[in-house]
Scaffold this active site. Structure first.
Site, PDB file in Angstrom:
ATOM      1  N   SER A 181       0.826  -1.209   0.000  1.00 34.05           N
ATOM      2  CA  SER A 181       0.000   0.000   0.000  1.00 34.05           C
ATOM      3  C   SER A 181       0.864   1.265   0.000  1.00 34.05           C
ATOM      4  O   SER A 181       1.657   1.456  -0.922  1.00 34.05           O
ATOM      5  CB  SER A 181      -0.956  -0.055   1.199  1.00 34.05           C
ATOM      6  OG  SER A 181      -1.914   0.949   1.096  1.00 34.05           O
ATOM      7  N   ASP A 256      -9.754  -6.017  -3.175  1.00 32.02           N
ATOM      8  CA  ASP A 256      -9.326  -4.815  -2.450  1.00 32.02           C
ATOM      9  C   ASP A 256     -10.468  -3.806  -2.443  1.00 32.02           C
ATOM     10  O   ASP A 256     -10.915  -3.339  -3.493  1.00 32.02           O
ATOM     11  CB  ASP A 256      -8.084  -4.212  -3.127  1.00 32.02           C
ATOM     12  CG  ASP A 256      -7.409  -3.138  -2.273  1.00 32.02           C
ATOM     13  OD1 ASP A 256      -8.120  -2.437  -1.532  1.00 32.02           O
ATOM     14  OD2 ASP A 256      -6.177  -3.008  -2.358  1.00 32.02           O
ATOM     15  N   HIS A 286      -7.875  -5.501   0.917  1.00 31.51           N
ATOM     16  CA  HIS A 286      -6.730  -4.593   1.029  1.00 31.51           C
ATOM     17  C   HIS A 286      -5.729  -5.035   2.087  1.00 31.51           C
ATOM     18  O   HIS A 286      -4.536  -4.988   1.855  1.00 31.51           O
ATOM     19  CB  HIS A 286      -7.199  -3.165   1.329  1.00 31.51           C
ATOM     20  CG  HIS A 286      -6.085  -2.164   1.247  1.00 31.51           C
ATOM     21  ND1 HIS A 286      -5.500  -1.822   0.044  1.00 31.51           N
ATOM     22  CD2 HIS A 286      -5.405  -1.480   2.193  1.00 31.51           C
ATOM     23  CE1 HIS A 286      -4.523  -0.956   0.263  1.00 31.51           C
ATOM     24  NE2 HIS A 286      -4.445  -0.741   1.567  1.00 31.51           N
TER      25      HIS A 286
END
Ligand SMILES: *[C@@H]1O[C@H](CO)[C@@H](O)[C@H](O)[C@H]1NC(C)=O
Ligand SMILES: *[C@@H]1O[C@H](CO)[C@@H](O)[C@H](O)[C@H]1NC(C)=O
Ligand SMILES: *[C@@H]1O[C@H](CO)[C@@H](O)[C@H](O)[C@H]1NC(C)=O
Length: 312
Positions: A181, A256, A286
């Site tokens: 991320s 996600d 995610h």
């Protein structure tokens, strides 16, 4: 590229990942609630939105230790940055020989929590690959000093790499940079800046985004009208194409819910590296893609085929 053969029976990647997931209860990007609190003050408070280093509430003081996860061969470090901060980090040695005994994985975390929360990932990584793992806590997170912002995190990442370059134990190893991320954005920038040095041999990106500005309208909805005031950019879509030689593995969780998987697809499409590998986790969300079946197998075969290559 073909799938890797099944792992030897002495260890099970999926089993280890299942153990790991129970510790991964925190979001890699935290969204809910935060935006509401800070909406009116976005311009000044956006760092609190983008870098929620106080989630969970005790994340600045309670940093789990490797011993809590059965890791004994490690060092806990405080590393100085050129601009006067002190970064908390962990250097973890492998417990077994693997394909990547001459590799050091440099881990960059997502935007919430601290490195202690990701130790289960490091544990599986060093066990699967037989590599060293270095975990950096950005400024303002966990036991590191300072306040996070884009310029600062870039200094932190460079400081970590420079530290590994001069440390006797790692200076002769191949570096693999791994980012989840926000950590993906940090990684892309670091690798682009250092490609010409030749010592980074691989980049692994998980569920990362095209740029923060593109993320704001959907991830922080009350702030959507203010996206143009955003002063944190993380323009991965502009920086990634500068990397042309280093092999890149894209790990995309297709479920996600925070960063649309199409952001990863687009990053893959614009990637100019001679060697790029696309792998999906069909049920990966995610913050739990890391626990999906196949995740560490993909990393294992990428490192074996693209990083270690002929000299294993
Ligand atoms: C992922 O984060 C969300 C909050 O954003 C949380 O509700 C969920 O339980 C987390 N999932 C895992 C597997 O930790
Ligand atoms: C490890 O990798 C580095 C960089 O590619 C290389 O210079 C070194 O000889 C390797 N060491 C071993 C023991 O294979
Ligand atoms: C990337 O994600 C953002 C945030 O959700 C979204 O608005 C944008 O459309 C996505 N772009 C692509 C090309 O997937």
């Amino acid at each position: 590229m073909s799938e890797s053969p099944p792992p030897p029976p002495s260890w099970s990647i999926t089993g280890m990942a299942n153990n790991a997931v129970q510790f991964l209860r925190l979001p890699v990007i935290a969204s809910s609630g935060l935006a509401v609190v800070a909406s009116g003050l976005l311009y000044f408070k956006q760092n609190e939105l983008i870098y929620p280093r106080n989630i969970p509430a005790d994340a600045r003081t309670n940093v789990p230790k490797p011993r809590q996860f059965g890791i004994t061969n490690y060092e806990e470090l405080q590393i100085p940055t050129p601009d006067g901060e002190s970064l908390h980090a962990l250097f973890i040695r492998p417990t077994r020989k693997g394909v990547a005994s001459n590799v050091t994985v440099l881990m960059f975390h997502g935007n919430a929590g601290n490195i202690g929360h990701r130790i289960p990932i490091a544990r599986v990584m060093q066990d699967v690959l037989g590599c060293n793992v270095f975990m950096l806590e950005y400024r303002g997170y966990g036991l590191s000093t300072g306040v996070p912002d884009e310029a600062g995190l870039k200094i932190d990442a460079q400081t970590a790499l420079d530290y590994l370059r001069q440390r006797a134990e790692t200076s002769n190893t191949k570096f693999v940079v791994y980012g989840q991320s926000l950590g993906g954005a940090v990684s892309i920038n670091l690798v682009a800046e250092n490609e010409d040095k030749g010592d980074i041999k691989g980049l692994i990106l998980e569920n990362t985004f095209l740029s923060i500005r593109k993320l704001i309208p959907t991830v922080f909805p009350p702030a959507r009208y203010l996206a143009r005031f955003c002063h944190q950019y993380w323009t991965s879509e502009e920086v990634l194409p500068k990397i042309t030689k280093i092999p890149i593995l894209f790990l995309s969780g297709l479920k996600d819910e925070i960063v649309p998987p199409s952001n990863m697809t687009q990053l893959f499409a614009i990637c100019q590296s001679e060697r790029k590998v696309w792998r999906t986790l069909p049920n990966g969300a995610h913050n739990d893609s890391v626990a999906e079946p196949g995740y560490f197998e993909h990393i294992h075969s990428f490192v074996k085929e693209e990083v270690v290559g002929d000299d294993q």
